[in-house]
Design a protein around this motif. Structure first.
Motif, mmCIF file in Angstrom:
data_model
loop_
_atom_site.group_PDB
_atom_site.id
_atom_site.type_symbol
_atom_site.label_atom_id
_atom_site.label_comp_id
_atom_site.label_asym_id
_atom_site.label_seq_id
_atom_site.Cartn_x
_atom_site.Cartn_y
_atom_site.Cartn_z
ATOM 1 N N ASP A 27 8.375 6.748 39.868
ATOM 2 C CA ASP A 27 8.672 8.353 40.722
ATOM 3 C C ASP A 27 9.899 8.621 40.765
ATOM 4 O O ASP A 27 10.091 9.933 40.910
ATOM 5 C CB ASP A 27 7.864 8.013 41.772
ATOM 6 N N ARG A 105 5.205 10.853 48.000
ATOM 7 C CA ARG A 105 4.051 11.183 46.935
ATOM 8 C C ARG A 105 3.396 9.654 46.534
ATOM 9 O O ARG A 105 2.097 9.915 46.095
ATOM 10 C CB ARG A 105 4.625 12.103 45.835
ATOM 11 N N ASN A 109 -0.782 9.592 47.094
ATOM 12 C CA ASN A 109 -1.432 9.345 45.938
ATOM 13 C C ASN A 109 -2.437 8.110 46.194
ATOM 14 O O ASN A 109 -3.637 8.252 45.772
ATOM 15 C CB ASN A 109 -0.560 9.296 44.780
ATOM 16 N N ARG A 113 -6.707 8.561 46.675
ATOM 17 C CA ARG A 113 -7.615 8.090 45.822
ATOM 18 C C ARG A 113 -8.351 6.882 46.308
ATOM 19 O O ARG A 113 -9.328 6.984 45.971
ATOM 20 C CB ARG A 113 -6.737 7.532 44.477
#
Length: 312
Positions: A27, A105, A109, A113
Motif C-alpha cells: 500500500d 486502508r 479492508n 472482508r
C-alpha cells in the motif's frame, strides 16, 4: 463452534504477521505523501461500524497497527453482531496520526472482508439450524491466494467449519486424482472408461492412505452410489456427493448409511456443488453430515467500517 472453546487468535500461524507487513508495503511501497502533510502529531481514531454484521478479523486489525507503533482499545468483542441502522464505536486507535493513516486502508479492508465472511457464514448456518439440521456447514479451498488465513478465520468466527486449509490438511481425491491414478502407467493412448471409474477408486484410496498414514483422513468425491460404495469399501473417511440433486442426495445418503450399518466402516457423507443460502436447506437431511460451499467466503459482501481521526 471453535470460538466457544477459546481465543481464535491462538490458532493463527506466525506467518500472518509477515503477510500483513507485505500488505503494508504494497500500500505504500515508496514515499508517503499524505503522511508528509500530517507530520508527527499524536492523535486517535474511532473505529466505527456502520452496517449490520458480525465483527471478525480483530487479530489482523491489531497487527496492522502494532507494526506501525499504534495501540488499540476495543470496546466490543470479536463475534459481536452490529445492529442495522446504527453507528457503533467499536475501537479506538491511538498513536501518531501519520501512522494511523498509513495503516487505515489495509486494516479496514481486512476487517470489512473478514467480517462479511463471518456474517455470511453465520447467516447460512442459522438458516440451516432453523430447519432442524444439526450437521456441519463448511467452507471450501476456493479461497483468495494470499488471503486464505483471513477468509478461513472469518468462517470460524461465523460459527462454520473451515474444512481443510491446504493440500496437506486431509487428502481429498477428486475426479482428476482418480483418473490420473487409474491411468498412471497405462499403455500409450490408454484411458480409463468412465463406467469403470469406481473400479479405480480403491487404488487411489490405497495410495493416499499409504502416503498419509493413520493421521491423515481421506475424502473421495463421487458421482454415483457405485463410486461411493467403492470409496467406503476402500476405507475412505468421507465421501462427497458432488452435484447431486436434492432428492438424489436424500436417497444416496440414506442408502449409504443403511447399507453400511454394522459392517465396520465409519464414514461421513458430505454434499457439495452449487450450495447457497437460498438452496442449502433442500440438501440438509439427517443422513448428511456436512454441507460444504464456497458461497460463505466467495463473492460475499462486507461489513462497512471507517476510521475517524482526531488530534489529542
Amino acid at each position: 463452534m471453535a470460538a466457544s472453546h477459546g481465543d481464535l487468535r491462538h490458532l493463527l500461524p506466525g506467518n500472518y504477521k509477515r503477510q500483513i507487513a507485505d500488505w503494508l508495503e504494497e500500500d505504500c511501497p515508496s514515499l508517503d505523501y499524505g503522511g508528509f502533510v500530517v507530520g508527527e502529531s499524536e492523535g486517535e481514531a474511532r473505529l466505527l461500524g456502520k452496517s449490520q454484521g458480525i465483527i471478525a478479523g480483530v487479530p489482523f486489525f491489531d497487527e496492522v497497527f502494532s507494526q506501525l507503533g499504534c495501540s488499540i482499545e476495543w470496546h466490543v468483542k470479536e463475534g459481536t453482531r452490529l445492529p442495522a441502522n446504527t453507528i457503533t464505536h467499536c475501537a479506538t486507535v491511538r498513536g501518531p496520526v501519520r501512522k494511523i493513516l498509513l495503516g487505515e486502508r489495509v486494516a479496514l479492508n481486512i476487517l470489512a472482508r473478514c467480517s462479511g465472511i463471518a456474517s455470511k457464514a453465520s447467516s447460512m448456518l442459522s438458516a440451516l439450524r432453523a430447519q432442524g439440521w444439526t450437521g456441519i456447514l463448511a467452507g471450501t479451498r476456493k479461497t483468495t491466494p494470499g488471503f486464505r488465513v483471513v477468509e478461513k478465520y472469518g468462517i470460524l468466527v461465523g460459527g462454520a467449519d473451515p474444512h481443510r486449509h491446504d493440500l496437506s490438511h486431509m487428502t481429498m481425491l477428486k475426479d482428476n486424482h482418480v483418473w490420473a491414478c487409474a491411468n498412471n502407467g497405462a499403455a500409450a493412448g490408454g484411458k480409463t472408461n468412465p463406467e469403470s471409474i469406481a473400479a479405480a477408486i480403491p487404488k487411489a484410496v490405497a495410495a493416499a492412505k499409504a502416503a498419509g498414514g493413520f493421521a491423515t483422513k481421506v475424502e473421495v468425491e463421487v458421482r454415483s452410489l457405485e463410486e461411493a460404495d467403492a470409496a467406503i469399501g476402500a476405507g475412505a473417511d468421507v465421501v462427497m456427493l458432488d452435484n447431486f440433486t436434492p432428492e438424489g442426495v436424500r436417497v444416496a445418503a440414506k442408502t449409504l448409511k443403511e447399507s453400511w450399518k454394522g459392517k465396520g466402516r465409519s464414514f461421513l457423507v458430505e454434499v457439495s456443488g452449487g450450495l447457497t443460502e437460498e438452496n442449502a436447506a433442500a440438501y440438509a437431511c439427517p443422513d448428511v453430515d456436512i454441507l460444504s460451499t464456497s458461497s460463505i467466503h466467495q463473492g460475499t459482501g462486507i461489513v462497512d467500517f471507517s476510521l475517524k481521526v482526531s488530534l489529542r
